[in-house]
Design a protein around this motif. Structure first.
Motif, PDB file in Angstrom:
ATOM      1  N   GLY A  10       0.821  -1.205   0.000  1.00  0.00           N
ATOM      2  CA  GLY A  10       0.000   0.000   0.000  1.00  0.00           C
ATOM      3  C   GLY A  10       0.853   1.251   0.000  1.00  0.00           C
ATOM      4  N   SER A  11       0.284   2.354   0.464  1.00  0.00           N
ATOM      5  CA  SER A  11       0.993   3.635   0.400  1.00  0.00           C
ATOM      6  C   SER A  11       2.259   3.637   1.254  1.00  0.00           C
ATOM      7  CB  SER A  11       0.069   4.771   0.840  1.00  0.00           C
ATOM      8  OG  SER A  11      -0.385   4.568   2.171  1.00  0.00           O
ATOM      9  N   PRO A 125       3.795   8.332   4.129  1.00  0.00           N
ATOM     10  CA  PRO A 125       4.418   7.729   2.945  1.00  0.00           C
ATOM     11  C   PRO A 125       5.671   8.438   2.456  1.00  0.00           C
ATOM     12  CG  PRO A 125       2.041   7.698   2.703  1.00  0.00           C
ATOM     13  CD  PRO A 125       2.324   8.481   3.959  1.00  0.00           C
ATOM     14  N   GLU A 126       5.702   9.771   2.541  1.00  0.00           N
ATOM     15  CA  GLU A 126       6.892  10.493   2.086  1.00  0.00           C
ATOM     16  C   GLU A 126       8.095  10.177   2.977  1.00  0.00           C
ATOM     17  OE1 GLU A 126       4.104  13.549   4.171  1.00  0.00           O
ATOM     18  OE2 GLU A 126       3.916  11.803   2.836  1.00  0.00           O
ATOM     19  N   ALA A 127       7.834   9.923   4.261  1.00  0.00           N
ATOM     20  CA  ALA A 127       8.914   9.517   5.169  1.00  0.00           C
ATOM     21  C   ALA A 127       9.393   8.111   4.847  1.00  0.00           C
ATOM     22  CB  ALA A 127       8.446   9.595   6.616  1.00  0.00           C
ATOM     23  N   ALA A 128       8.455   7.237   4.483  1.00  0.00           N
ATOM     24  CA  ALA A 128       8.833   5.879   4.087  1.00  0.00           C
ATOM     25  C   ALA A 128       9.726   5.908   2.850  1.00  0.00           C
ATOM     26  CB  ALA A 128       7.581   5.043   3.817  1.00  0.00           C
ATOM     27  N   LEU A 129       9.361   6.754   1.891  1.00  0.00           N
ATOM     28  CA  LEU A 129      10.123   6.844   0.646  1.00  0.00           C
ATOM     29  C   LEU A 129      11.549   7.327   0.877  1.00  0.00           C
ATOM     30  CD1 LEU A 129       9.961   6.575  -2.467  1.00  0.00           C
ATOM     31  CD2 LEU A 129       9.248   8.972  -2.534  1.00  0.00           C
ATOM     32  N   GLU A 230      -6.488  15.828   0.094  1.00  0.00           N
ATOM     33  CA  GLU A 230      -6.427  14.870  -1.017  1.00  0.00           C
ATOM     34  C   GLU A 230      -5.214  15.187  -1.887  1.00  0.00           C
ATOM     35  OE1 GLU A 230     -10.502  13.568  -2.698  1.00  0.00           O
ATOM     36  OE2 GLU A 230     -10.744  15.695  -2.218  1.00  0.00           O
ATOM     37  N   PRO A 231      -4.468  14.155  -2.328  1.00  0.00           N
ATOM     38  CA  PRO A 231      -4.610  12.743  -1.963  1.00  0.00           C
ATOM     39  C   PRO A 231      -4.168  12.515  -0.521  1.00  0.00           C
ATOM     40  CG  PRO A 231      -2.630  13.054  -3.270  1.00  0.00           C
ATOM     41  CD  PRO A 231      -3.342  14.381  -3.268  1.00  0.00           C
ATOM     42  N   HIS A 277     -12.053   8.758   2.219  1.00  0.00           N
ATOM     43  CA  HIS A 277     -10.848   8.757   1.374  1.00  0.00           C
ATOM     44  C   HIS A 277      -9.951   9.968   1.643  1.00  0.00           C
ATOM     45  CE1 HIS A 277     -13.799  11.264  -0.639  1.00  0.00           C
ATOM     46  NE2 HIS A 277     -12.843  11.809  -1.355  1.00  0.00           N
ATOM     47  N   PHE A 278     -10.399  10.906   2.464  1.00  0.00           N
ATOM     48  CA  PHE A 278      -9.577  12.075   2.803  1.00  0.00           C
ATOM     49  C   PHE A 278      -8.448  11.670   3.746  1.00  0.00           C
ATOM     50  CE2 PHE A 278     -12.679  15.933   2.236  1.00  0.00           C
ATOM     51  CZ  PHE A 278     -12.966  15.493   0.953  1.00  0.00           C
ATOM     52  N   ASP A 279      -7.452  12.535   3.877  1.00  0.00           N
ATOM     53  CA  ASP A 279      -6.423  12.341   4.891  1.00  0.00           C
ATOM     54  C   ASP A 279      -7.063  12.388   6.274  1.00  0.00           C
ATOM     55  OD1 ASP A 279      -3.271  12.402   5.143  1.00  0.00           O
ATOM     56  OD2 ASP A 279      -4.050  13.668   6.750  1.00  0.00           O
ATOM     57  N   TRP A 280      -6.490  11.633   7.225  1.00  0.00           N
ATOM     58  CA  TRP A 280      -7.113  11.571   8.550  1.00  0.00           C
ATOM     59  C   TRP A 280      -7.120  12.910   9.271  1.00  0.00           C
ATOM     60  CZ3 TRP A 280      -4.138   8.383  12.822  1.00  0.00           C
ATOM     61  CH2 TRP A 280      -2.812   8.834  12.931  1.00  0.00           C
ATOM     62  N   SER A 281      -6.266  13.843   8.873  1.00  0.00           N
ATOM     63  CA  SER A 281      -6.280  15.176   9.485  1.00  0.00           C
ATOM     64  C   SER A 281      -7.498  15.993   9.063  1.00  0.00           C
ATOM     65  CB  SER A 281      -4.992  15.933   9.155  1.00  0.00           C
ATOM     66  OG  SER A 281      -4.785  16.012   7.756  1.00  0.00           O
TER      67      SER A 281
END
Length: 294
Positions: A10-11, A125-129, A230-231, A277-281
């Motif tokens: 996933g993301s 996800p950006e931190a994972a990347l 979003e996303p 589907h929105f960000d949890w924030s």
């Protein structure tokens, strides 16, 4: 340890698996929807159509899945991890799941003469990347020593929380509670200020450069001030799962956590408004609506 299986692309899982490939590990991958697997195949991953085949003859399998049900489904059964992973091979669960499932899996792996660790992560996800995840780990010390090279390829730091295997999951639940409490505090503050004519971005610029000059306030402050929902970096529907984990953990320990009840209401209302589907924030929108601003 060079042969690794990764289940769940996933993301978060996709960039983590890609980082393992870039670090030189031979990687087997499985994902319920095959598109992400095919994309990793271009970078050298071996794609499998079922979990059982993906985990055969590997040294280590990592699972990064959405919830208890998903982790349970890939772990048990004839085609699951338990039935197909070699003896003495290791399973690391990096998912945000219940402590109860983690304890159950640990016992089942021991019954199968396999090894198990829990190592959930903090970071979007950006931190994972960019390999900027923070990893919290618990389980047997000897097994932690075996997986150091792999885990270090995924993040910027690893924190050890002892040998009780579910401890890391409680750390993850508590950490997520603090993040969402911060989101709620920012949301209510912005509603108060905006209703009194104070520009929301100016407030965020102030607090994130002075009182709360730390990355998590800066990152979420920007998302919330600009309503960049979003996303989604982390979907609101998955956030409700995390809030449920908080509620279950507090109930099981007989620890009242009244802010969890507020968060549950925010998430449930947001999903009722078709924002799953929105960000949890995006729970911020509820504070604004309750203040008559939207």
């Amino acid at each position: 340890m060079k042969k690794v299986a990764f289940i769940g692309l996933g993301s978060m899982g996709f960039p983590m698996a890609k980082n393992l490939l870039e670090a030189g590990f031979e990687l087997h991958v499985y994902n319920r929807t095959k598109t992400k697997s095919i994309e990793l195949e271009k970078f050298g991953a071996k794609v499998f159509n079922c979990v059982g085949d993906a985990v055969k003859n590997v040294d280590l399998v990592i699972t990064m899945l959405a919830n208890d049900e998903a982790l349970d489904s890939v772990s048990f059964g004839q085609d699951g991890i338990l039935a197909n992973l070699n003896k003495q091979a290791i399973h690391i669960s990096m998912s945000t799941v219940s402590p109860e499932l983690i304890e159950k899996l640990s016992q089942e792996h021991e019954n199968h003469e396999q090894k198990f660790l829990s190592a959930p992560v903090f970071g979007r996800p950006e931190a994972a990347l960019s390999r900027k995840l923070w990893v919290v780990m618990s389980g047997k010390q000897s097994v932690k020593e075996e997986v150091k090279e792999v885990v270090n390829a995924l993040g910027q730091g690893v924190f050890d929380f002892g040998e009780k295997v579910s401890a890391a999951n409680l750390i993850k639940i508590a950490g997520n509670f603090m993040i969402l409490s911060m989101v709620e505090a920012i949301s209510e503050s912005l509603a108060l200020l905006e209703k009194n004519g104070v520009e929301r971005q100016s407030f965020i610029d102030f607090i994130t450069s002075t009182l709360f000059n730390i990355p998590i306030y800066q990152n979420y402050g920007k998302i919330i001030a600009q309503r960049q929902y979003e996303p989604a970096g982390f979907k609101l529907e998955l956030g409700l799962k995390d809030v449920n984990l908080m509620h279950e953990a507090s109930s099981n320990a007989r620890v009242p956590m009244p802010i969890v009840d507020i968060l549950y209401s925010r998430f449930l209302t947001s999903i009722a408004k078709n924002r799953a589907h929105f960000d949890w924030s995006a729970i911020e929108l509820i504070a604004a609506e309750n203040a008559g601003l939207k």
